[in-house]
Motif scaffolding. Sequence first.
Motif, PDB file in Angstrom:
ATOM      1  N   THR A 238     109.241  37.547  25.726  1.00  0.00           N
ATOM      2  CA  THR A 238     107.794  37.672  25.505  1.00  0.00           C
ATOM      3  C   THR A 238     107.171  36.298  25.297  1.00  0.00           C
ATOM      4  O   THR A 238     106.099  35.994  25.836  1.00  0.00           O
ATOM      5  CB  THR A 238     107.525  38.577  24.299  1.00  0.00           C
ATOM      6  OG1 THR A 238     108.179  39.840  24.494  1.00  0.00           O
ATOM      7  CG2 THR A 238     106.033  38.813  24.132  1.00  0.00           C
ATOM      8  N   ALA A 239     107.848  35.432  24.532  1.00  0.00           N
ATOM      9  CA  ALA A 239     107.309  34.099  24.252  1.00  0.00           C
ATOM     10  C   ALA A 239     107.198  33.262  25.520  1.00  0.00           C
ATOM     11  O   ALA A 239     106.273  32.458  25.662  1.00  0.00           O
ATOM     12  CB  ALA A 239     108.187  33.388  23.226  1.00  0.00           C
ATOM     13  N   SER A 240     108.143  33.442  26.448  1.00  0.00           N
ATOM     14  CA  SER A 240     108.117  32.662  27.697  1.00  0.00           C
ATOM     15  C   SER A 240     107.354  33.366  28.812  1.00  0.00           C
ATOM     16  O   SER A 240     107.379  32.917  29.958  1.00  0.00           O
ATOM     17  CB  SER A 240     109.552  32.387  28.166  1.00  0.00           C
ATOM     18  OG  SER A 240     110.241  33.607  28.404  1.00  0.00           O
ATOM     19  N   ASP A 241     106.699  34.500  28.501  1.00  0.00           N
ATOM     20  CA  ASP A 241     105.868  35.236  29.472  1.00  0.00           C
ATOM     21  C   ASP A 241     106.698  35.662  30.682  1.00  0.00           C
ATOM     22  O   ASP A 241     106.239  35.624  31.823  1.00  0.00           O
ATOM     23  CB  ASP A 241     104.683  34.372  29.920  1.00  0.00           C
ATOM     24  CG  ASP A 241     103.572  35.227  30.521  1.00  0.00           C
ATOM     25  OD1 ASP A 241     102.735  34.680  31.253  1.00  0.00           O
ATOM     26  OD2 ASP A 241     103.548  36.459  30.286  1.00  0.00           O
ATOM     27  N   ASN A 242     107.950  36.075  30.427  1.00  0.00           N
ATOM     28  CA  ASN A 242     108.853  36.538  31.490  1.00  0.00           C
ATOM     29  C   ASN A 242     108.730  38.059  31.583  1.00  0.00           C
ATOM     30  O   ASN A 242     109.399  38.802  30.855  1.00  0.00           O
ATOM     31  CB  ASN A 242     110.286  36.127  31.170  1.00  0.00           C
ATOM     32  CG  ASN A 242     111.233  36.437  32.308  1.00  0.00           C
ATOM     33  OD1 ASN A 242     110.955  37.282  33.154  1.00  0.00           O
ATOM     34  ND2 ASN A 242     112.361  35.752  32.340  1.00  0.00           N
ATOM     35  N   LEU A 243     107.857  38.527  32.495  1.00  0.00           N
ATOM     36  CA  LEU A 243     107.575  39.963  32.570  1.00  0.00           C
ATOM     37  C   LEU A 243     108.779  40.785  33.030  1.00  0.00           C
ATOM     38  O   LEU A 243     109.075  41.830  32.429  1.00  0.00           O
ATOM     39  CB  LEU A 243     106.371  40.199  33.500  1.00  0.00           C
ATOM     40  CG  LEU A 243     105.653  41.538  33.333  1.00  0.00           C
ATOM     41  CD1 LEU A 243     105.163  41.729  31.911  1.00  0.00           C
ATOM     42  CD2 LEU A 243     104.477  41.620  34.306  1.00  0.00           C
ATOM     43  N   PRO A 244     109.526  40.379  34.095  1.00  0.00           N
ATOM     44  CA  PRO A 244     110.715  41.176  34.459  1.00  0.00           C
ATOM     45  C   PRO A 244     111.727  41.254  33.320  1.00  0.00           C
ATOM     46  O   PRO A 244     112.316  42.305  33.058  1.00  0.00           O
ATOM     47  CB  PRO A 244     111.280  40.427  35.677  1.00  0.00           C
ATOM     48  CG  PRO A 244     110.131  39.676  36.244  1.00  0.00           C
ATOM     49  CD  PRO A 244     109.283  39.296  35.071  1.00  0.00           C
ATOM     50  N   GLY A 245     111.952  40.110  32.618  1.00  0.00           N
ATOM     51  CA  GLY A 245     112.900  40.124  31.507  1.00  0.00           C
ATOM     52  C   GLY A 245     112.429  41.009  30.370  1.00  0.00           C
ATOM     53  O   GLY A 245     113.226  41.712  29.731  1.00  0.00           O
ATOM     54  N   THR A 246     111.109  41.011  30.096  1.00  0.00           N
ATOM     55  CA  THR A 246     110.567  41.872  29.043  1.00  0.00           C
ATOM     56  C   THR A 246     110.793  43.344  29.377  1.00  0.00           C
ATOM     57  O   THR A 246     111.164  44.145  28.499  1.00  0.00           O
ATOM     58  CB  THR A 246     109.061  41.597  28.875  1.00  0.00           C
ATOM     59  OG1 THR A 246     108.862  40.205  28.614  1.00  0.00           O
ATOM     60  CG2 THR A 246     108.488  42.409  27.731  1.00  0.00           C
ATOM     61  N   GLY A 247     110.595  43.714  30.641  1.00  0.00           N
ATOM     62  CA  GLY A 247     110.838  45.106  31.031  1.00  0.00           C
ATOM     63  C   GLY A 247     112.282  45.512  30.833  1.00  0.00           C
ATOM     64  O   GLY A 247     112.580  46.592  30.304  1.00  0.00           O
ATOM     65  N   LYS A 248     113.244  44.636  31.236  1.00  0.00           N
ATOM     66  CA  LYS A 248     114.663  44.958  31.036  1.00  0.00           C
ATOM     67  C   LYS A 248     115.000  45.049  29.550  1.00  0.00           C
ATOM     68  O   LYS A 248     115.796  45.903  29.140  1.00  0.00           O
ATOM     69  CB  LYS A 248     115.527  43.885  31.704  1.00  0.00           C
ATOM     70  CG  LYS A 248     115.558  43.934  33.210  1.00  0.00           C
ATOM     71  CD  LYS A 248     116.678  43.082  33.766  1.00  0.00           C
ATOM     72  CE  LYS A 248     116.533  41.628  33.375  1.00  0.00           C
ATOM     73  NZ  LYS A 248     117.616  40.783  33.909  1.00  0.00           N
ATOM     74  N   ALA A 249     114.411  44.156  28.734  1.00  0.00           N
ATOM     75  CA  ALA A 249     114.695  44.179  27.297  1.00  0.00           C
ATOM     76  C   ALA A 249     114.245  45.494  26.668  1.00  0.00           C
ATOM     77  O   ALA A 249     114.956  46.084  25.839  1.00  0.00           O
ATOM     78  CB  ALA A 249     113.995  42.994  26.624  1.00  0.00           C
ATOM     79  N   HIS A 250     113.054  45.999  27.044  1.00  0.00           N
ATOM     80  CA  HIS A 250     112.597  47.282  26.501  1.00  0.00           C
ATOM     81  C   HIS A 250     113.523  48.422  26.943  1.00  0.00           C
ATOM     82  O   HIS A 250     113.812  49.337  26.143  1.00  0.00           O
ATOM     83  CB  HIS A 250     111.171  47.562  26.975  1.00  0.00           C
ATOM     84  CG  HIS A 250     110.120  46.807  26.202  1.00  0.00           C
ATOM     85  ND1 HIS A 250     109.954  46.941  24.846  1.00  0.00           N
ATOM     86  CD2 HIS A 250     109.179  45.910  26.612  1.00  0.00           C
ATOM     87  CE1 HIS A 250     108.972  46.167  24.439  1.00  0.00           C
ATOM     88  NE2 HIS A 250     108.471  45.524  25.489  1.00  0.00           N
ATOM     89  N   LEU A 251     114.010  48.392  28.197  1.00  0.00           N
ATOM     90  CA  LEU A 251     114.954  49.425  28.639  1.00  0.00           C
ATOM     91  C   LEU A 251     116.233  49.388  27.804  1.00  0.00           C
ATOM     92  O   LEU A 251     116.734  50.430  27.364  1.00  0.00           O
ATOM     93  CB  LEU A 251     115.281  49.217  30.120  1.00  0.00           C
ATOM     94  CG  LEU A 251     114.218  49.618  31.144  1.00  0.00           C
ATOM     95  CD1 LEU A 251     114.639  49.195  32.540  1.00  0.00           C
ATOM     96  CD2 LEU A 251     113.964  51.120  31.110  1.00  0.00           C
ATOM     97  N   ASN A 252     116.792  48.172  27.606  1.00  0.00           N
ATOM     98  CA  ASN A 252     118.030  48.048  26.829  1.00  0.00           C
ATOM     99  C   ASN A 252     117.826  48.499  25.379  1.00  0.00           C
ATOM    100  O   ASN A 252     118.688  49.165  24.792  1.00  0.00           O
ATOM    101  CB  ASN A 252     118.512  46.601  26.858  1.00  0.00           C
ATOM    102  CG  ASN A 252     118.987  46.186  28.236  1.00  0.00           C
ATOM    103  OD1 ASN A 252     119.470  47.020  29.001  1.00  0.00           O
ATOM    104  ND2 ASN A 252     118.837  44.917  28.571  1.00  0.00           N
ATOM    105  N   LEU A 253     116.675  48.156  24.802  1.00  0.00           N
ATOM    106  CA  LEU A 253     116.401  48.575  23.418  1.00  0.00           C
ATOM    107  C   LEU A 253     116.210  50.086  23.335  1.00  0.00           C
ATOM    108  O   LEU A 253     116.595  50.716  22.335  1.00  0.00           O
ATOM    109  CB  LEU A 253     115.165  47.852  22.894  1.00  0.00           C
ATOM    110  CG  LEU A 253     115.393  46.370  22.510  1.00  0.00           C
ATOM    111  CD1 LEU A 253     114.086  45.652  22.311  1.00  0.00           C
ATOM    112  CD2 LEU A 253     116.262  46.281  21.257  1.00  0.00           C
TER     113      LEU A 253
END
Length: 664
Positions: A238-253
């Motif tokens: 989120t801090a680095s504004d990485n939208l694909p990574g943010t989406g994967k992180a929410h799925l993993n959580l």
Amino acid sequence: MRVLLFLFLLLTWIFIFPDRWTLSAQPPPIDSLLHALQLHPQRDTVRVKLLNQLGRAYFTKDAVMAALYAQEAWHLGDSLQYTEGLIWATRNLALVENTKGNLDKQMDLTMNALQLAERSGQLRATGILYNDIGNIFIEQEHPEQALPYLKRSLLIKQRLHEQAESAKTLNNIGSTYMQLRKLDSALLYLRESEKLKLALHDERGLGFTYENMGLIYELQGQYAASLHYLEESLRYYTASDNLPGTGKAHLNLGKVNTLLKRYAAAATHLQKAAGINASQQNAKNEMIYYLYLARLDSSRQDYTAALQHYNQYMELKDQFFAVEKARIINNTREKYESEKKQRENQLLKKEQQTNLSTIRQQRVLVAVCSLLLLILFVITLLLYRLYRRQQELSQQLNSRNEEVSLQNRIILEQNTTLENLNQVKDKIFSVISHDLRSPLSILEGMLFLLRDRKIPAEQFRQYTDELWRDMKNTAYMMDNLLNWASSQMKGIRVKADDFEITEVFNREFELLQSLSRQKEVQLSHQLLRPVLVYADPEMIRVVLRNLINNAIKFTPAGKGIHISGQVSGAFLEICIRDEGIGIPEKDQHKVFSNIYYSTSGTQNEKGCGLGLPLSKDFVERNQGRIWFRSQPGQGTSFYFTVPLAEEEALTDTQIRGYANVQMD
């Protein structure tokens, strides 16, 4: 003056240290790059470098903008013959394909960039591209192929003292060992990557490393530790504004919170992942979202929602499989065409060289012979013989050219036949992989819930009628598919004979009564006394079954279907009229075409779009014709004719001795 000074310093940095921005933990701001690009309209290598930096900066924020800057950089670099700019532009285009899930296309582009880097001796670019190839193999779940490329990349980066790039490759080697289930080795490399990234304040890179560490702890069953690192990955993404990574992180959580029975938190993360998936349009992440949502519903004992989301996951999985299959077929076809053209070009070059060599030899011979004609008469005779030999060779060459032309025509005919067979094969695979798999997937899901006692047997019985209807429709669909395939491959012949059409109709009518009763559709017919027709009885049976089944499919409960027939000249005309939803005017031209038009019925019955074209083919093979009239919202009437037998008396155009039957 300040603006000019800023531009001068920025361009000097890019020119002296090309691509050094990718080494730093944090890339330069996009606004600074855009400002520098606006102040530098010259079409030179400096502009190519600015465009490549913008493409790389937009990669995790806006894939469309990244592609636009990368394409402009590639075209400008190509026109300037600027190899270094072409390498990074091609790499950026490959990264854009990764965001779309096109891993095969990403691999082709990355290999092209690697060839340019190796030929031009750019060691740093070679190390980065080796790392990219390893990443692609990881995403394709081929870790054993990824590991050699990643270790080569790490050696190059360590030799060049590239700490930021070394941290990336250490992270990727950890991912590879994680896929190989060597979790201790994976954690060792990830810890090393974490140290470097923390020292460099690499927020964007830490998101990837903490995500991998969280996944490893999840595999080890340490869900609390997994949750901690996955939350850290979300924070850094989120801090680095990485939208694909943010989406994967929410799925993993969402997945880990479900395992920890924190259902509210899991639902929140999955909902956020769905919002990001909608903007990113990543088919794989959307498929994973429905799978995790089904697991969450199952854990909360909401089995109806779990079944619904599991079916959505299976449907997306089928679509993803179909897209991947089409992509593989297209890539294979493109590679085949490219290799074919290369072989043809090589043959043409060899032929041209041979012709040029022959021409040179002939010119030398003509010159020598012209000189010797002045000296000796004997040489003239030899030249004459050489001329005759050349004529013979020319005739042989012409004869061979004719043989080659004949072979080319044969090859073209064979290619046409193969293309037709390919279309039949592709249609069969499409129906089997999508239309036939969907009912089986639903049945699989129901049996899965029943087997694990996640759904009571009484509730399962409520679905049996619907499952029976789906399987019946699937059986009819399979019959149509087999008949259509036989027809397309010229494996079906008309076996015409005199027969009573009422007997064939009555058998099909009785079989379809149970289907209409299931749907609460009133099915009735008004037919004549036994009538002899001259046609293939099996084909006419398929036509009757398809038309009546099609009418049941598009007629809502409480409505009716009526079948009637009458003698018209030398033909028997049969009409199947329904009170269904009708066919939209814009789609009526598709009904009998080779477009294979198909829509879901009033109760979501599936079809493969082959029934009506197959019926048209069978009717016309038996010297009849078929047509329809339809008004949307009021119903559809299908008509077809069958030739009467010679013995049949045609004294009355209206069929007599009919019977009325109505099924409620």
